[in-house]
Design a protein around this motif. Structure first.
Motif, PDB file in Angstrom:
ATOM      1  N   ALA A  62       0.820  -1.211   0.000  1.00 45.28           N
ATOM      2  CA  ALA A  62       0.000   0.000   0.000  1.00 45.28           C
ATOM      3  C   ALA A  62       0.857   1.266   0.000  1.00 45.28           C
ATOM      4  CB  ALA A  62      -0.917  -0.009   1.220  1.00 45.28           C
ATOM      5  N   LEU A  63       0.561   2.167  -0.918  1.00 44.17           N
ATOM      6  CA  LEU A  63       1.206   3.484  -0.993  1.00 44.17           C
ATOM      7  C   LEU A  63       2.726   3.381  -1.060  1.00 44.17           C
ATOM      8  CD1 LEU A  63      -1.051   5.316   1.623  1.00 44.17           C
ATOM      9  CD2 LEU A  63      -1.302   5.298  -0.861  1.00 44.17           C
ATOM     10  N   ASP A  64       3.205   2.299  -1.667  1.00 45.57           N
ATOM     11  CA  ASP A  64       4.659   2.088  -1.809  1.00 45.57           C
ATOM     12  C   ASP A  64       5.385   2.236  -0.480  1.00 45.57           C
ATOM     13  OD1 ASP A  64       4.571   1.517  -4.514  1.00 45.57           O
ATOM     14  OD2 ASP A  64       4.816   3.610  -5.104  1.00 45.57           O
ATOM     15  N   THR A  65       4.832   1.593   0.538  1.00 42.40           N
ATOM     16  CA  THR A  65       5.440   1.681   1.866  1.00 42.40           C
ATOM     17  C   THR A  65       6.855   1.125   1.869  1.00 42.40           C
ATOM     18  OG1 THR A  65       3.251   1.458   2.882  1.00 42.40           O
ATOM     19  CG2 THR A  65       5.162   1.036   4.292  1.00 42.40           C
ATOM     20  N   PHE A  66       7.063   0.012   1.185  1.00 45.44           N
ATOM     21  CA  PHE A  66       8.388  -0.614   1.125  1.00 45.44           C
ATOM     22  C   PHE A  66       8.964  -0.432  -0.276  1.00 45.44           C
ATOM     23  CE2 PHE A  66       6.053  -2.957   4.408  1.00 45.44           C
ATOM     24  CZ  PHE A  66       6.944  -2.885   5.467  1.00 45.44           C
ATOM     25  N   LEU A  67      10.163   0.128  -0.348  1.00 43.80           N
ATOM     26  CA  LEU A  67      10.816   0.404  -1.618  1.00 43.80           C
ATOM     27  C   LEU A  67      12.266  -0.052  -1.577  1.00 43.80           C
ATOM     28  CD1 LEU A  67       9.703   4.116  -2.255  1.00 43.80           C
ATOM     29  CD2 LEU A  67       8.740   2.079  -3.349  1.00 43.80           C
ATOM     30  N   VAL A  68      12.830  -0.223  -2.765  1.00 43.75           N
ATOM     31  CA  VAL A  68      14.279  -0.394  -2.897  1.00 43.75           C
ATOM     32  C   VAL A  68      14.792   0.789  -3.690  1.00 43.75           C
ATOM     33  CG1 VAL A  68      16.155  -1.804  -3.797  1.00 43.75           C
ATOM     34  CG2 VAL A  68      14.120  -2.904  -2.823  1.00 43.75           C
ATOM     35  N   ARG A  69      15.742   1.514  -3.095  1.00 50.54           N
ATOM     36  CA  ARG A  69      16.286   2.700  -3.747  1.00 50.54           C
ATOM     37  C   ARG A  69      17.764   2.819  -3.402  1.00 50.54           C
ATOM     38  NH1 ARG A  69      13.430   7.459  -1.504  1.00 50.54           N
ATOM     39  NH2 ARG A  69      11.681   6.799  -2.843  1.00 50.54           N
ATOM     40  N   GLY A  71      20.144   0.780  -3.631  1.00 45.85           N
ATOM     41  CA  GLY A  71      20.683  -0.379  -2.933  1.00 45.85           C
ATOM     42  C   GLY A  71      20.207  -0.552  -1.514  1.00 45.85           C
ATOM     43  N   LYS A  72      19.205   0.231  -1.096  1.00 46.40           N
ATOM     44  CA  LYS A  72      18.705   0.175   0.279  1.00 46.40           C
ATOM     45  C   LYS A  72      17.228  -0.219   0.305  1.00 46.40           C
ATOM     46  CE  LYS A  72      20.056   4.454   1.056  1.00 46.40           C
ATOM     47  NZ  LYS A  72      20.978   4.762  -0.048  1.00 46.40           N
ATOM     48  N   LEU A  73      16.855  -0.975   1.332  1.00 46.87           N
ATOM     49  CA  LEU A  73      15.451  -1.286   1.591  1.00 46.87           C
ATOM     50  C   LEU A  73      14.899  -0.143   2.429  1.00 46.87           C
ATOM     51  CD1 LEU A  73      14.086  -4.763   2.789  1.00 46.87           C
ATOM     52  CD2 LEU A  73      13.013  -2.602   3.362  1.00 46.87           C
ATOM     53  N   ILE A  74      13.865   0.505   1.917  1.00 42.12           N
ATOM     54  CA  ILE A  74      13.374   1.747   2.520  1.00 42.12           C
ATOM     55  C   ILE A  74      11.930   1.588   2.986  1.00 42.12           C
ATOM     56  CG2 ILE A  74      12.795   4.155   2.035  1.00 42.12           C
ATOM     57  CD1 ILE A  74      15.129   4.180   0.061  1.00 42.12           C
ATOM     58  N   VAL A  75      11.660   2.057   4.200  1.00 43.80           N
ATOM     59  CA  VAL A  75      10.285   2.227   4.682  1.00 43.80           C
ATOM     60  C   VAL A  75       9.922   3.684   4.420  1.00 43.80           C
ATOM     61  CG1 VAL A  75       8.759   2.179   6.680  1.00 43.80           C
ATOM     62  CG2 VAL A  75      10.521   0.414   6.402  1.00 43.80           C
ATOM     63  N   ASN A  76       8.884   3.895   3.593  1.00 45.22           N
ATOM     64  CA  ASN A  76       8.641   5.199   2.990  1.00 45.22           C
ATOM     65  C   ASN A  76       7.182   5.633   3.205  1.00 45.22           C
ATOM     66  OD1 ASN A  76       8.818   7.288   0.695  1.00 45.22           O
ATOM     67  ND2 ASN A  76       7.280   5.849  -0.075  1.00 45.22           N
ATOM     68  N   TYR A  77       6.999   6.909   3.572  1.00 41.35           N
ATOM     69  CA  TYR A  77       5.643   7.425   3.813  1.00 41.35           C
ATOM     70  C   TYR A  77       5.316   8.646   2.956  1.00 41.35           C
ATOM     71  CZ  TYR A  77       5.510   4.141   7.618  1.00 41.35           C
ATOM     72  OH  TYR A  77       5.529   2.971   8.333  1.00 41.35           O
ATOM     73  N   ASP A  78       6.006   8.803   1.841  1.00 41.01           N
ATOM     74  CA  ASP A  78       5.800   9.974   0.988  1.00 41.01           C
ATOM     75  C   ASP A  78       4.378  10.079   0.463  1.00 41.01           C
ATOM     76  OD1 ASP A  78       8.429  10.562   1.403  1.00 41.01           O
ATOM     77  OD2 ASP A  78       9.133   9.926  -0.585  1.00 41.01           O
ATOM     78  N   GLN A  79       3.699   8.950   0.279  1.00 39.35           N
ATOM     79  CA  GLN A  79       2.360   8.967  -0.297  1.00 39.35           C
ATOM     80  C   GLN A  79       1.241   8.934   0.752  1.00 39.35           C
ATOM     81  OE1 GLN A  79       1.635   6.421  -3.696  1.00 39.35           O
ATOM     82  NE2 GLN A  79       3.828   6.205  -4.099  1.00 39.35           N
ATOM     83  N   ASP A  81      -1.206  10.531   3.395  1.00 38.44           N
ATOM     84  CA  ASP A  81      -1.774  11.768   3.949  1.00 38.44           C
ATOM     85  C   ASP A  81      -1.870  11.673   5.464  1.00 38.44           C
ATOM     86  OD1 ASP A  81      -2.084  12.930   1.441  1.00 38.44           O
ATOM     87  OD2 ASP A  81      -4.053  12.028   1.148  1.00 38.44           O
ATOM     88  N   GLU A  82      -2.301  10.500   5.948  1.00 37.41           N
ATOM     89  CA  GLU A  82      -2.389  10.200   7.368  1.00 37.41           C
ATOM     90  C   GLU A  82      -1.950   8.755   7.577  1.00 37.41           C
ATOM     91  OE1 GLU A  82      -3.367  12.022  10.052  1.00 37.41           O
ATOM     92  OE2 GLU A  82      -3.779  13.862   8.914  1.00 37.41           O
ATOM     93  N   PHE A  83      -1.363   8.487   8.731  1.00 40.76           N
ATOM     94  CA  PHE A  83      -0.893   7.137   9.000  1.00 40.76           C
ATOM     95  C   PHE A  83      -2.059   6.164   9.195  1.00 40.76           C
ATOM     96  CE2 PHE A  83       0.886   3.916  12.021  1.00 40.76           C
ATOM     97  CZ  PHE A  83       1.679   3.289  11.096  1.00 40.76           C
ATOM     98  N   LYS A  84      -3.039   6.542   9.994  1.00 40.08           N
ATOM     99  CA  LYS A  84      -4.266   5.774  10.205  1.00 40.08           C
ATOM    100  C   LYS A  84      -4.002   4.344  10.688  1.00 40.08           C
ATOM    101  CE  LYS A  84      -6.859   8.375   6.724  1.00 40.08           C
ATOM    102  NZ  LYS A  84      -7.626   8.317   5.452  1.00 40.08           N
ATOM    103  N   GLY A  85      -2.984   4.183  11.530  1.00 39.96           N
ATOM    104  CA  GLY A  85      -2.734   2.888  12.151  1.00 39.96           C
ATOM    105  C   GLY A  85      -2.307   1.788  11.204  1.00 39.96           C
ATOM    106  N   ARG A  86      -1.797   2.149  10.043  1.00 34.77           N
ATOM    107  CA  ARG A  86      -1.439   1.144   9.043  1.00 34.77           C
ATOM    108  C   ARG A  86      -0.031   0.603   9.290  1.00 34.77           C
ATOM    109  NH1 ARG A  86      -3.893   4.393   3.877  1.00 34.77           N
ATOM    110  NH2 ARG A  86      -3.119   6.143   5.100  1.00 34.77           N
ATOM    111  N   ASN A  87       0.098  -0.084  10.401  1.00 32.69           N
ATOM    112  CA  ASN A  87       1.382  -0.703  10.723  1.00 32.69           C
ATOM    113  C   ASN A  87       1.672  -1.815   9.721  1.00 32.69           C
ATOM    114  OD1 ASN A  87       2.077   0.638  13.359  1.00 32.69           O
ATOM    115  ND2 ASN A  87       0.080  -0.223  13.904  1.00 32.69           N
ATOM    116  N   GLY A  88       2.911  -1.876   9.281  1.00 33.76           N
ATOM    117  CA  GLY A  88       3.281  -2.866   8.279  1.00 33.76           C
ATOM    118  C   GLY A  88       4.540  -3.622   8.646  1.00 33.76           C
ATOM    119  N   HIS A  89       4.708  -4.763   7.984  1.00 29.06           N
ATOM    120  CA  HIS A  89       5.899  -5.589   8.172  1.00 29.06           C
ATOM    121  C   HIS A  89       6.246  -6.255   6.861  1.00 29.06           C
ATOM    122  CE1 HIS A  89       4.138  -5.184  12.186  1.00 29.06           C
ATOM    123  NE2 HIS A  89       5.377  -5.307  12.638  1.00 29.06           N
ATOM    124  N   ILE A  90       7.531  -6.450   6.646  1.00 29.09           N
ATOM    125  CA  ILE A  90       7.989  -7.188   5.483  1.00 29.09           C
ATOM    126  C   ILE A  90       8.772  -8.395   6.005  1.00 29.09           C
ATOM    127  CG2 ILE A  90      10.017  -5.660   5.208  1.00 29.09           C
ATOM    128  CD1 ILE A  90       9.724  -6.195   2.153  1.00 29.09           C
TER     129      ILE A  90
END
Length: 279
Positions: A62-69, A71-79, A81-90
């Protein structure tokens, strides 16, 4: 049969470093002692990993939360608007029981809007976790043990690599603890600096957290809330509203063939798996 030249060389160098009359034996011993770290994150993509974000189906990023950029694995919140409790795990796709897992991480950027204050620069390495497939749609955290990663705020003391227990408990200093968080003795790491964190796990018998190679906490008796021993499980990286980068995620398996006569014997194994032995 060793040559006269080889024997003379051994006699000359024995006082300094020792010398075997069987170089192949030396090489085999060195190989058995050499740790074989496995790269879990390949620096190119998320192959071998499964994403689970609260409120979304398995593997919906969802919303590109996990990215590779870069050479790094990134947790990203650029997209967001609100967090809304959307805890994630990879989750890495393979479970383990006895191992060392090591990451290099740094916190960067601003926390997602609407996230709780306690989650500021707060993330984690989840280990012995339930599988992502077994998590409910809205479930925010897997049942597991957690190595809590915290970043400093520039002034106050804030330990990292604490023990957190989502749906679990452990014995700390020989005492059964129901605390949700048990703090480590680590230093505080302010700013966007890279930090190396590691956890060594021996089934449900022992876990040791290290920061920059120094032990900061150890405990034992890892178990679920209902008392079920946590002997194995999955490894996951958390997305808890704080942008973070991982440039290394490595694992050293400590379970394998413990027969010294086998070609794949390793002297550092702590749990035997005879079925893997190669003779």
């Amino acid at each position: 049969m060793p040559t006269i030249k080889h024997l003379a060389f051994c006699a000359l160098s024995a006082a300094l470093a020792g010398c075997s009359q069987n170089p192949s034996t030396d090489q085999a011993a060195h190989s058995a002692d050499t740790p074989q770290w496995q790269t879990l994150f390949n620096g190119e993509n998320l192959d071998g990993w499964t994403i689970k974000i609260a409120g979304y189906p398995l593997n919906e990023n969802a919303l590109d939360t996990f990215l590779v950029r870069d050479g790094k694995l990134i947790v990203n919140y650029d997209q967001y608007d609100e967090f809304k409790g959307r805890n994630g795990h990879i989750f890495y796709n393979q479970p383990f029981s006895h191992y060392r897992v090591k990451v290099e991480y740094r916190f960067v950027g601003e926390q997602a809007k609407g996230a709780p204050d306690w989650a500021w620069r707060n993330n984690g390495i989840m280990y012995h976790a339930q599988s992502p497939q077994s998590m409910a749609l809205e479930q925010g955290y897997p049942a597991c043990m957690e190595v809590q990663l915290l970043g400093g705020n520039g002034s106050e003391e804030r330990h990292t690599s604490n023990l957190v227990t989502p749906g679990s408990h452990a014995l700390y200093q020989g005492e059964f603890r129901t605390d949700h968080i048990i703090e480590s003795t680590s230093k505080t790491y302010h700013g966007d600096q890279w930090v190396e964190a590691e956890v060594e796990v021996h089934g449900d018998e022992l876990a040791i957290h290290y920061v920059e190679g120094e032990e900061v906490i150890r405990y034992s008796g890892m178990q679920l809330d209902d008392g079920t021993p946590l002997t194995e499980g999955y490894i996951a990286l958390q997305a808890e509203s704080a942008p973070i980068e991982f440039r290394k995620v490595e694992l050293l398996n400590l379970k394998g063939c413990m027969d010294p006569k086998a070609s794949n014997y390793k002297s550092y194994y702590v749990a035997d798996d005879p079925q893997t032995c190669q003779h």
